[in-house]
Motif scaffolding. Structure first.
Motif, short mmCIF file in Angstrom:
data_model
loop_
_atom_site.label_atom_id
_atom_site.label_comp_id
_atom_site.label_asym_id
_atom_site.label_seq_id
_atom_site.Cartn_x
_atom_site.Cartn_y
_atom_site.Cartn_z
N VAL A 178 50.57 48.85 54.67
CA VAL A 178 50.22 48.16 53.43
C VAL A 178 51.00 46.85 53.32
N THR A 180 51.92 43.86 50.71
CA THR A 180 51.93 43.57 49.28
C THR A 180 52.52 42.18 49.04
N ASN A 195 47.57 45.19 49.32
CA ASN A 195 46.47 45.07 50.28
C ASN A 195 46.66 46.08 51.40
N LYS A 196 45.76 47.04 51.51
CA LYS A 196 45.85 48.06 52.56
C LYS A 196 45.26 47.53 53.87
N SER A 198 43.13 48.26 57.28
CA SER A 198 42.10 49.17 57.77
C SER A 198 42.30 49.52 59.24
N LEU A 212 43.09 43.63 57.47
CA LEU A 212 43.15 44.08 56.08
C LEU A 212 41.83 44.71 55.66
N ASN A 215 39.06 44.60 49.75
CA ASN A 215 39.84 44.79 48.53
C ASN A 215 39.16 44.04 47.40
N ASP A 216 38.68 44.77 46.39
CA ASP A 216 38.04 44.10 45.25
C ASP A 216 39.01 43.84 44.11
N LEU A 217 40.30 44.17 44.33
CA LEU A 217 41.31 43.82 43.34
C LEU A 217 41.62 42.35 43.46
N GLY A 220 43.73 40.95 46.55
CA GLY A 220 43.17 40.97 47.89
C GLY A 220 41.83 40.29 48.00
#
Length: 246
Positions: A178, A180, A195-196, A198, A212, A215-217, A220
């Motif tokens: 992760v 961040t 952000n994770k 993949s 990465l 990410n819909d946040l 990200g």
């Protein structure tokens, strides 16, 4: 004869179990190596990195991505598309249009200095794989805090590995890297953009790539994590003439 058949079957089961054990110990039998440098890897993976490869060139960083060793958290092309956006979406072009300014039609209208500045937020010194990072647990960060790292752009991020739960036992399950982004170095525990990853530990001939996840946040979903930084830099610097208008 039956005993011989049972003995052979048992042997095959043990052999198969050993293969499974080997798979789990190695973390998977997929080959992480790419026969080419980091830029060639991005160019070869047109989905999802075609636009990112283009930005590397626009930023004047072809030599860096071809020759230098570093760790790159590779954002996907959709991040760039969402960042630029249209006049109807919550992106850069919406801001420019309603401010009475020209909108971005081609990526080369944005200054190479800006592309380089924000691309470097995803780049870190050294060649670090998942195993090289500390554990992070976002519920008990005082116990498992991950680690703080400065990007090549001078910004601070937390990078750590989450350990999943399996069979109701904590920390023995799936491991995920992760990244961040921390917007304010003076407040390293506030306003994290998480952000994770993949796919981790992709190994071109120089450096290592961690892809990465979608990410819909807000952190990200936009180039550079904090979209206001990128928007403001483009807004106040103005756009360069596009190739199509030359």
């Amino acid at each position: 004869m039956k005993k011989l058949i049972f003995a052979c079957a048992a042997f095959l089961l043990v052999l198969n179990a050993c293969k499974r054990d080997e798979y789990y110990r190695d973390g998977g039998l997929a080959n992480p190596n790419f026969n080419g440098n980091m830029l060639q890897y991005l160019q070869a993976k047109k989905v999802p990195f075609d636009t990112i490869a283009q930005i590397v060139k626009l930023a004047g960083m072809e030599s860096t991505f071809s020759n230098e060793d570093f760790t790159f958290f590779a954002l996907d092309d959709d991040v760039i598309k969402r960042t630029i956006g249209t006049i109807r979406t919550d992106g850069l072009n919406n801001l420019l249009f309603y401010s009475g300014k020209d909108t971005v039609k081609t990526l080369d209208q944005i200054s190479p200095v800006i592309w380089k500045k924000y691309l470097q937020r995803y780049m870190f010194k050294g060649v670090n794989r998942l195993k090289d990072y500390q554990q992070i647990d976002f519920d008990v960060r005082s116990v498992y805090p991950g680690g703080l790292y400065y990007s090549l752009g001078g910004n601070i991020s937390n990078i750590g590995v989450t350990y999943g739960t399996a069979n109701n036992i904590k920390y023995i399950g799936y491991r995920q890297l992760v990244l961040t982004y921390i917007p304010d170095a003076s407040k390293p525990n506030d306003n994290w953009f998480i952000n994770k990853v993949s796919s981790s530990d992709i190994k071109p001939t120089n450096g290592v790539v961690h892809a990465l996840a979608f990410n819909d946040l807000i952190g990200g979903a936009y180039f550079g994590f904090n979209r206001n930084d990128f928007f403001n830099d483009v807004y106040y610097s103005g756009l360069m003439p596009s190739n199509s208008s030359k």
